[in-house]
Scaffold this motif. Structure first.
Motif, PDB file in Angstrom:
ATOM      1  N   ASP A   1       0.822  -1.220   0.000  1.00 20.96           N
ATOM      2  CA  ASP A   1       0.000   0.000   0.000  1.00 20.96           C
ATOM      3  C   ASP A   1       0.859   1.274   0.000  1.00 20.96           C
ATOM      4  O   ASP A   1       0.364   2.367   0.216  1.00 20.96           O
ATOM      5  CB  ASP A   1      -0.985  -0.011   1.178  1.00 20.96           C
ATOM      6  N   ASP A   2       2.149   1.119  -0.242  1.00 17.16           N
ATOM      7  CA  ASP A   2       3.042   2.278  -0.346  1.00 17.16           C
ATOM      8  C   ASP A   2       2.874   2.913  -1.729  1.00 17.16           C
ATOM      9  O   ASP A   2       2.905   2.218  -2.727  1.00 17.16           O
ATOM     10  CB  ASP A   2       4.497   1.804  -0.159  1.00 17.16           C
ATOM     11  N   LEU A   3       2.703   4.219  -1.745  1.00 15.28           N
ATOM     12  CA  LEU A   3       2.396   4.867  -3.030  1.00 15.28           C
ATOM     13  C   LEU A   3       3.575   5.627  -3.633  1.00 15.28           C
ATOM     14  O   LEU A   3       3.396   6.452  -4.522  1.00 15.28           O
ATOM     15  CB  LEU A   3       1.206   5.824  -2.846  1.00 15.28           C
ATOM     16  N   GLU A   4       4.776   5.368  -3.172  1.00 14.38           N
ATOM     17  CA  GLU A   4       5.931   6.103  -3.693  1.00 14.38           C
ATOM     18  C   GLU A   4       6.305   5.661  -5.107  1.00 14.38           C
ATOM     19  O   GLU A   4       6.230   4.484  -5.433  1.00 14.38           O
ATOM     20  CB  GLU A   4       7.141   5.884  -2.777  1.00 14.38           C
TER      21      GLU A   4
END
Lengths: 92, 252
Positions: free
Chosen positions: A61-64
């Motif tokens: 769920d990391d959006l980087e």
């Protein structure tokens, strides 16, 4: 630094490792230009190993976005060669 | 920023970004086009289904080949017992060809399994990122002015957009590979239909093109070795040996 291995996943890599990755990356391109297939595979494997061993996979769920994107691990020598002379993996 | 100088990664990143640009503004796509996302996820599911189908077909072929190997081995023994070394040799040549194919099939099945798992993982990742984006977007909207929110939402969209482009690339590669394997599977079916793996006892050796091809494909020495081993196994009981080679029975 965020590194993506294309078609796989993203890793967070210590900045100190980035220099080694860059050197390997440029050497891999030189091997491609020299037509040295075994050397290319050797260097590319080293790059993948470096990222996988020194990096931490990003959470799903990391959006980087990635700073660096490496080609898919199953990249063939022919594909790599095309990448630097023509359309390559992803057509222009 | 460190790490941006690598020539290969720079080229790949530029191209992925180009893919993204072409696919409209990622934040717009993600925010408004629910249908687009569903289409993409459906495509991934279809891609996974294609990989599974290709894998099943290869597994079926692999089973058939395993049976052929056993059958050809039996036939080689029978032929030798009957004193037909020529037929035994043909059967062994075919057995070796089948074994080589079998190894390559097993490798392909392993590759497809990895591909299948990769797509499953990527679908999960994309779903997670999409959900996270929706949550984050609401939080950003509540906390920032409209202009500021737009910038931050666009930033948050970067990772999702990149994931979308990357899953597209993974799908493309999976499709290319299953297509190659499908072509190969078809070619093998044709070979089989042409009689390559037919009953060896009913064909005489070296008479058709396939036999010639087989002889070229399989190493003569290996077939010779196996033939010698079979002879030794069958030993003095072999009628041909009793008559002609009694003195040197049990060679090798």
């Amino acid at each position: 630094m965020i590194v993506r291995i294309a078609t796989e996943t993203q890793y967070r890599l210590p900045d100190a490792v980035a220099t080694s990755l860059n050197e390997l990356d440029n050497a891999a391109v030189e091997a491609v230009e020299a037509g040295d297939e075994p050397r290319f595979h050797e260097l590319f494997e080293q790059m993948l190993d470096l990222v996988r061993s020194q990096g931490h996979p990003l959470d799903d769920d990391d959006l980087e976005g990635s700073d660096v994107i490496l080609p898919p691990p199953d990249t063939t020598f022919a594909e790599a060669a095309a990448e630097f002379t023509g359309d390559g993996l992803i057509p222009d | 920023m460190p790490g941006m100088g690598g020539r290969m990664s720079t080229v790949i990143k530029a191209k992925i970004n180009k893919l993204l640009d072409r696919a409209e503004d990622p934040s717009e796509t993600i925010e408004y086009s629910y249908q687009k996302q569903m289409e993409l996820l459906q495509n991934v599911k279809k891609g996974i289904a294609d990989v599974v189908t290709a894998k099943k077909r290869l597994q079926l072929q692999s089973q058939k080949l395993e049976q052929q190997v056993v059958k050809l081995d039996t036939q080689a023994r029978q032929a030798l017992s009957a004193g037909r070394e020529d037929l035994a040799r043909t059967a062994l040549e075919r057995k070796q060809f089948a074994q080589t194919e079998l190894q390559s099939l097993d490798q392909q099945v392993t590759d497809l399994e990895a591909q299948q798992q990769q797509l499953v993982d990527k679908e999960r990742t994309l779903r997670q990122k999409l959900e996270q984006f929706r949550t984050k977007k609401e939080v950003i909207k509540a906390q920032y002015s409209a202009a500021e929110a737009q910038v931050r939402i666009s930033e948050a969209a970067t990772g999702v957009g990149e994931e979308m482009a990357d899953i597209g690339l993974a799908m493309q590669r999976a499709q290319d590979k299953t297509e190659q394997m499908r072509a190969r599977a078809n070619a093998m079916d044709e070979l089989e239909a042409a009689g390559t793996f037919d009953d060896a006892m009913t064909l005489s050796a070296g008479q058709d093109d396939i036999d010639k091809e087989l002889a070229q494909l399989t190493s003569g020495t290996q077939v010779d070795d196996e033939l010698a081993k079979l002879k030794a196994e069958l030993g003095p009981g072999t009628p041909a040996e009793e008559k002609k080679e009694l003195g040197e029975g049990g060679q090798a």
